[in-house]
Design a protein around this motif. Structure first.
Motif, PDB file in Angstrom:
ATOM      1  N   UNK A 124      -1.137  -9.551  -0.488  1.00 17.24           N
ATOM      2  CA  UNK A 124      -0.261  -8.972  -1.504  1.00 17.24           C
ATOM      3  C   UNK A 124      -0.413  -7.464  -1.584  1.00 17.24           C
ATOM      4  N   UNK A 125      -1.654  -6.983  -1.527  1.00 17.33           N
ATOM      5  CA  UNK A 125      -1.856  -5.539  -1.653  1.00 17.33           C
ATOM      6  C   UNK A 125      -1.234  -4.781  -0.476  1.00 17.33           C
ATOM      7  N   UNK A 126      -1.399  -5.280   0.745  1.00 17.87           N
ATOM      8  CA  UNK A 126      -0.797  -4.598   1.897  1.00 17.87           C
ATOM      9  C   UNK A 126       0.717  -4.770   1.933  1.00 17.87           C
ATOM     10  N   UNK A 127       1.199  -5.925   1.526  1.00 21.21           N
ATOM     11  CA  UNK A 127       2.635  -6.172   1.531  1.00 21.21           C
ATOM     12  C   UNK A 127       3.353  -5.292   0.508  1.00 21.21           C
ATOM     13  N   UNK A 128       2.702  -4.972  -0.572  1.00 21.55           N
ATOM     14  CA  UNK A 128       3.293  -4.095  -1.592  1.00 21.55           C
ATOM     15  C   UNK A 128       3.032  -2.625  -1.269  1.00 21.55           C
ATOM     16  N   UNK A 129       1.831  -2.300  -0.825  1.00 22.46           N
ATOM     17  CA  UNK A 129       1.476  -0.904  -0.590  1.00 22.46           C
ATOM     18  C   UNK A 129       2.197  -0.296   0.618  1.00 22.46           C
ATOM     19  N   UNK A 130       2.458  -1.078   1.647  1.00 16.80           N
ATOM     20  CA  UNK A 130       3.065  -0.535   2.860  1.00 16.80           C
ATOM     21  C   UNK A 130       4.457   0.040   2.610  1.00 16.80           C
ATOM     22  N   UNK A 131       5.392  -0.687   1.985  1.00 18.65           N
ATOM     23  CA  UNK A 131       6.701  -0.063   1.757  1.00 18.65           C
ATOM     24  C   UNK A 131       6.641   1.126   0.804  1.00 18.65           C
ATOM     25  N   UNK A 132       5.728   1.092  -0.165  1.00 19.27           N
ATOM     26  CA  UNK A 132       5.577   2.250  -1.051  1.00 19.27           C
ATOM     27  C   UNK A 132       5.106   3.466  -0.266  1.00 19.27           C
ATOM     28  N   UNK A 133       4.106   3.276   0.577  1.00 16.50           N
ATOM     29  CA  UNK A 133       3.616   4.367   1.413  1.00 16.50           C
ATOM     30  C   UNK A 133       4.716   4.885   2.325  1.00 16.50           C
ATOM     31  N   UNK A 134       5.438   3.969   2.975  1.00 17.70           N
ATOM     32  CA  UNK A 134       6.507   4.380   3.889  1.00 17.70           C
ATOM     33  C   UNK A 134       7.575   5.177   3.159  1.00 17.70           C
ATOM     34  N   UNK A 135       7.952   4.751   1.956  1.00 19.83           N
ATOM     35  CA  UNK A 135       8.967   5.475   1.199  1.00 19.83           C
ATOM     36  C   UNK A 135       8.508   6.893   0.891  1.00 19.83           C
TER      37      UNK A 135
END
Length: 163
Positions: A124-135
């Motif tokens: 969950x943490x990587x699945x949520x953090x990755x698109x936030x980081x990419x944005x």
């Protein structure tokens, strides 16, 4: 196995050289007009890193510093590689329709939880953090827009905030 290492390393080096040459079509230095790197900077330097890594693998195999034994791929490894390749092809195919911010988390969810059997906290943490980081990295910092597909209208309020 050593021959496979050498062939793959040389192949990656050739591809890296091609990518570097192709990236020079766009500026690879700092772009004073946009206040950021030129359009070819990341592809060029990532390809250069890829070439250096492949060269290190090639040198290591030529020096005899490998300790491989057995087949290049056993059936379980081949099955794993094929399933990940299929998942990547599906992910890339989804990007134009649902956008990178949906397709990539779906891939991460599959890869971490189903394929890798990791726990829900990490998944969950990587699945949520990755698109936030990419944005924030690509769209806000570098001003490089990623494909959004059907999710484009959801980004209008964010564009109003950051641009």
């Amino acid at each position: 196995m050593v021959t496979a290492d050498r062939l793959i390393a040389v192949g990656i080096m050739v591809l890296s050289a091609y990518f570097m040459w192709h990236a020079t079509v766009l500026p690879i230095g700092w772009n004073g007009m946009t206040g950021g790197p030129g359009g070819g900077a990341f592809p060029f330097w990532l390809s250069a890193i890829m070439m250096a890594t492949a060269a290190a693998i090639l040198v290591r195999s030529l020096r005899g510093k490998t300790d491989y034994s057995g087949d290049f791929f056993d059936p379980d490894t081949l099955r794993s590689v094929v399933s990940v390749v299929i998942a990547l092809v599906v992910t890339i195919g989804l990007i134009p329709w649902v956008g990178a911010y949906i397709a990539l988390p779906l891939f991460l969810l599959w890869y971490l939880r189903i394929f890798g059997k990791h726990g829900w906290v990490l998944t969950a943490s990587l699945t949520i953090a990755t698109p936030l980081f990419l944005f924030f990295f690509f769209e806000v910092t570098l001003k490089i827009l990623l494909p959004k597909g059907l999710t484009e209208p959801a980004f209008t309020p964010l564009y109003a905030i950051f641009f």
